[in-house]
Design a protein around this motif. Sequence first.
Motif, short mmCIF file in Angstrom:
data_model
loop_
_atom_site.label_atom_id
_atom_site.label_comp_id
_atom_site.label_asym_id
_atom_site.label_seq_id
_atom_site.Cartn_x
_atom_site.Cartn_y
_atom_site.Cartn_z
N LEU A 206 0.83 -1.21 0.00
CA LEU A 206 0.00 0.00 0.00
C LEU A 206 0.86 1.26 0.00
CD1 LEU A 206 -2.86 -0.98 2.47
CD2 LEU A 206 -2.95 -0.89 -0.03
N VAL A 207 2.01 1.19 0.66
CA VAL A 207 2.92 2.34 0.68
C VAL A 207 3.62 2.51 -0.67
CG1 VAL A 207 5.01 3.27 1.73
CG2 VAL A 207 3.27 2.18 3.17
N ASP A 208 3.91 1.39 -1.32
CA ASP A 208 4.68 1.42 -2.56
C ASP A 208 3.85 1.65 -3.81
OD1 ASP A 208 6.90 0.93 -1.03
OD2 ASP A 208 7.08 -1.20 -1.55
N LEU A 209 2.54 1.51 -3.72
CA LEU A 209 1.69 1.60 -4.92
C LEU A 209 1.64 3.02 -5.47
CD1 LEU A 209 -1.36 -0.68 -4.02
CD2 LEU A 209 0.49 -1.15 -5.63
N PRO A 210 1.44 3.15 -6.80
CA PRO A 210 1.30 4.49 -7.40
C PRO A 210 0.00 5.14 -6.94
CG PRO A 210 0.78 2.79 -9.00
CD PRO A 210 1.34 2.08 -7.80
N MET A 211 -0.08 6.45 -7.14
CA MET A 211 -1.25 7.20 -6.71
C MET A 211 -2.40 7.14 -7.70
SD MET A 211 -0.56 8.56 -3.74
CE MET A 211 -1.62 10.00 -3.57
N SER A 212 -2.09 6.78 -8.94
CA SER A 212 -3.14 6.73 -9.95
C SER A 212 -2.97 5.50 -10.83
CB SER A 212 -3.10 8.00 -10.82
OG SER A 212 -1.87 8.09 -11.51
N GLY A 213 -4.01 5.20 -11.60
CA GLY A 213 -3.97 4.05 -12.48
C GLY A 213 -5.32 3.88 -13.15
N PRO A 214 -5.45 2.91 -14.06
CA PRO A 214 -6.72 2.68 -14.76
C PRO A 214 -7.85 2.39 -13.79
CG PRO A 214 -4.92 1.46 -15.80
CD PRO A 214 -4.39 2.00 -14.51
N GLY A 215 -8.96 3.08 -13.97
CA GLY A 215 -10.14 2.84 -13.15
C GLY A 215 -10.23 3.68 -11.90
N VAL A 216 -9.15 4.37 -11.55
CA VAL A 216 -9.13 5.13 -10.29
C VAL A 216 -10.12 6.30 -10.34
CG1 VAL A 216 -7.74 6.67 -8.86
CG2 VAL A 216 -6.82 4.47 -9.57
#
Length: 209
Positions: A119-129
């Motif tokens: 959860l800390v390492d995930l990007p802030m945006s992406g498909p479907g966000v």
Amino acid sequence: MHDVRSTPKDRRSTARRAVALLVTGFAIVACGGNANFPDQPDVTTAQAAWCDALAKSEGPGGAWDRMTECRSASPKASAAYIRVMTKCYFERVEEAKKSGDPAAADRALLLSECNDKALVDLPMSGPGVDEVIDARCNRATRCEKVEFAECKAAMKRLEPAQQAMFTTRYNATALHDIASCLGGGCGDNEEQAQADCYKGAEDKLLWFP
């Protein structure tokens, strides 16, 4: 050229064909025919790596009888989440094996620890966000009388790990399904109603035998 006028019989036949095409179209959508989300190839690749790691961890000599089942699975996690979990989880499994402590290999514990890291390492945006955030805020406006803009601003103020919990932890297919659920009727307990929309995806984040 003669003007060929349609008869009532012709019009009825055309209408039936139109209805048939419309029904076929709905059937294709229902079966996922139009669900070509842009992240799907990346999710498939990440899932294959997860399966290879599972085979190495659980299968004898690389000949794992669950490989086909694993690779054909449809995890609800995003590719980024699967990649982080693959590295973290199987490193922890190997460490636990080397330590000789069975308790150290507790799956639930390892998954929880690696989930916190992901959860800390995930990007802030992406498909479907954007779709799911809009769905959350439309629901807040409809069910809790919160201003849409205020809701969007509140989402942006969340810690990255909190945002990821509701968004980039899931792939675009899962987020679309969650957004559709959030578009439903209001509940007596809105917090629980929204959590229920995520439950199906959360239960199928990763595939295990």
